[in-house]
Design an enzyme around this catalytic site. Structure first.
Site, PDB file in Angstrom:
ATOM      1  N   SER A   7      59.248  73.804  34.259  1.00 44.43           N
ATOM      2  CA  SER A   7      58.342  73.404  35.332  1.00 44.43           C
ATOM      3  C   SER A   7      57.600  74.618  35.868  1.00 44.43           C
ATOM      4  CB  SER A   7      59.129  72.746  36.463  1.00 44.43           C
ATOM      5  OG  SER A   7      58.299  72.654  37.602  1.00 44.43           O
ATOM      6  N   HIS A  32      56.132  71.431  31.830  1.00 43.86           N
ATOM      7  CA  HIS A  32      56.225  70.373  32.835  1.00 43.86           C
ATOM      8  C   HIS A  32      55.321  70.754  34.011  1.00 43.86           C
ATOM      9  CE1 HIS A  32      58.279  67.053  34.934  1.00 43.86           C
ATOM     10  NE2 HIS A  32      58.297  67.827  36.004  1.00 43.86           N
ATOM     11  N   ASP A  34      53.926  69.756  37.667  1.00 43.93           N
ATOM     12  CA  ASP A  34      54.214  68.957  38.856  1.00 43.93           C
ATOM     13  C   ASP A  34      53.013  68.919  39.783  1.00 43.93           C
ATOM     14  OD1 ASP A  34      57.072  68.208  38.640  1.00 43.93           O
ATOM     15  OD2 ASP A  34      57.398  70.379  38.627  1.00 43.93           O
ATOM     16  N   MET A  36      51.526  67.410  43.247  1.00 44.43           N
ATOM     17  CA  MET A  36      51.984  66.814  44.507  1.00 44.43           C
ATOM     18  C   MET A  36      50.824  66.708  45.485  1.00 44.43           C
ATOM     19  SD  MET A  36      55.385  69.087  45.081  1.00 44.43           S
ATOM     20  CE  MET A  36      56.571  69.350  43.770  1.00 44.43           C
ATOM     21  N   HIS A  65      53.987  65.373  35.768  1.00 41.85           N
ATOM     22  CA  HIS A  65      54.760  64.572  36.723  1.00 41.85           C
ATOM     23  C   HIS A  65      53.907  64.399  37.974  1.00 41.85           C
ATOM     24  CE1 HIS A  65      58.696  64.519  39.357  1.00 41.85           C
ATOM     25  NE2 HIS A  65      58.042  63.379  39.413  1.00 41.85           N
ATOM     26  N   MET A  67      53.386  63.307  41.433  1.00 39.63           N
ATOM     27  CA  MET A  67      54.025  62.908  42.692  1.00 39.63           C
ATOM     28  C   MET A  67      52.915  62.651  43.694  1.00 39.63           C
ATOM     29  SD  MET A  67      57.156  65.603  42.507  1.00 39.63           S
ATOM     30  CE  MET A  67      56.361  66.565  41.225  1.00 39.63           C
ATOM     31  N   MET A 136      65.043  61.460  38.184  1.00 38.00           N
ATOM     32  CA  MET A 136      64.967  62.556  39.159  1.00 38.00           C
ATOM     33  C   MET A 136      66.381  62.885  39.635  1.00 38.00           C
ATOM     34  SD  MET A 136      61.946  63.630  39.355  1.00 38.00           S
ATOM     35  CE  MET A 136      62.347  64.873  40.583  1.00 38.00           C
ATOM     36  N   ASP A 174      65.020  65.752  35.574  1.00 34.61           N
ATOM     37  CA  ASP A 174      64.260  66.762  36.316  1.00 34.61           C
ATOM     38  C   ASP A 174      64.912  67.062  37.662  1.00 34.61           C
ATOM     39  OD1 ASP A 174      62.310  68.309  37.530  1.00 34.61           O
ATOM     40  OD2 ASP A 174      60.790  66.730  37.582  1.00 34.61           O
TER      41      ASP A 174
HETATM   42  C1  DX5 Z   1      60.599  68.631  41.958  1.00 34.27           C
HETATM   43  C2  DX5 Z   1      59.916  68.801  40.647  1.00 34.27           C
HETATM   44  C3  DX5 Z   1      60.675  69.565  39.642  1.00 34.27           C
HETATM   45  C4  DX5 Z   1      61.027  70.974  40.027  1.00 34.27           C
HETATM   46  C5  DX5 Z   1      62.217  71.403  39.223  1.00 34.27           C
HETATM   47  O1  DX5 Z   1      59.863  67.731  42.706  1.00 34.27           O
HETATM   48  O2  DX5 Z   1      59.631  67.543  40.074  1.00 34.27           O
HETATM   49  O3  DX5 Z   1      60.022  69.525  38.378  1.00 34.27           O
HETATM   50  O4  DX5 Z   1      59.983  71.882  39.831  1.00 34.27           O
HETATM   51  O5  DX5 Z   1      62.620  72.653  39.659  1.00 34.27           O
HETATM   52  P1  DX5 Z   1      64.144  73.123  39.588  1.00 34.27           P
HETATM   53  O6  DX5 Z   1      64.507  73.167  38.135  1.00 34.27           O
HETATM   54  O7  DX5 Z   1      64.122  74.458  40.230  1.00 34.27           O
HETATM   55  O8  DX5 Z   1      64.964  72.099  40.325  1.00 34.27           O
HETATM   56 ZN    ZN Z   2      58.877  67.410  38.017  1.00 33.71          ZN
END
Ligand code: DX5
Ligand code: ZN
Length: 221
Positions: A7, A32, A34, A36, A65, A67, A136, A174
């Site tokens: 990520s 990956h 993310d 948001m 991903h 969000m 998750m 994840d």
């Molecule tokens: C959280 C994200 C993850 C996050 C994972 O909302 O979806 O992808 O970056 O990070 P770690 O591995 O540090 O939990």
């Molecule tokens: Zn994620």
């Protein structure tokens, strides 16, 4: 064999290119990503311009991903920015069938994920319509949180259902995964492992190699 999707949320964004460069020369195939929106989760990460710019610098499979509330609004932008698979949240879509259809129509793979408190039985009816289900194992929004142990049972339930019904659907996990706890996630049935802080917070290349050594060992056992 199991695969890894680091990520980039845990990268140093002032040195994003350099951090991603350090992943090269390993067995890695995925990143990956993310995204948001500050509404669906209490954090804002980055948007299409960043994805587009890193797309120009590498050929990784962009496992994205989303969000964000109502991701259907931005399906075309995700596609244009170079996303390969768009994973949407069950809770974020008013019309989930329509959103899944829109992602497929734009010729991206489609993933479906759900927050830790959401009943897994709500997601199961969609498994034959999607390419990937994402479990998750932390509350979405931030990197660096602790792995929620009860996600192991969810992985097992999904693995059993997917195998029993012979479905073509990957299981991704994840949140809170490290080289020290990844084996139990694989044993539960995961196909794709996300890890952020355990990779980009450390010696990046060395950590990726460590994960692949574990994956190889597991594939032989
Ligand atoms: C959280 C994200 C993850 C996050 C994972 O909302 O979806 O992808 O970056 O990070 P770690 O591995 O540090 O939990
Ligand atoms: Zn994620």
């Amino acid at each position: 064999m199991v695969e890894l999707a680091p990520s980039i949320l845990s990268c140093n964004f002032a040195n994003l290119e350099a951090d991603i460069e350090k992943t090269k020369g390993t067995d890695l195939k995925n990143l990956h990503i993310d995204v948001m929106d500050g509404l669906f989760v209490p954090n804002i990460s980055f948007g299409f311009k960043v994805i587009e710019d890193i797309r120009k610098k590498n050929d990784y499979y962009f496992d994205t991903h989303a969000m964000i509330e109502e991701p259907i609004r931005y399906v075309e932008e995700f596609k244009k920015s170079g996303v390969d698979r768009l994973t949407i949240h069950y809770e974020a879509c008013k019309d989930l069938d329509k959103t899944i259809g829109a992602v497929k129509d734009s010729r991206m793979e489609v993933g479906l994920t759900f927050k830790p408190a959401t009943d897994i039985n709500l997601v199961i009816p969609y498994l034959d319509k999607i390419d990937l289900v994402l479990v998750m194992s932390v509350e979405p929004g931030f990197g660096g949180q602790s792995f929620m142990e009860d996600s192991l049972d969810k992985i097992k339930i999904l693995r059993e259902y997917i195998d029993k019904n012979n479905l073509d659907c990957l299981i991704e996990v994840d949140g809170g995964i490290k080289t020290t706890n990844v084996e139990k996630v694989i044993d539960a049935g995961a196909d794709l492992i996300v890890s952020g802080s355990d990779i980009f917070g450390k010696d990046i290349k060395n950590q990726i190699d460590k994960y692949y050594k574990i994956f190889e060992k597991k594939s032989l056992s």
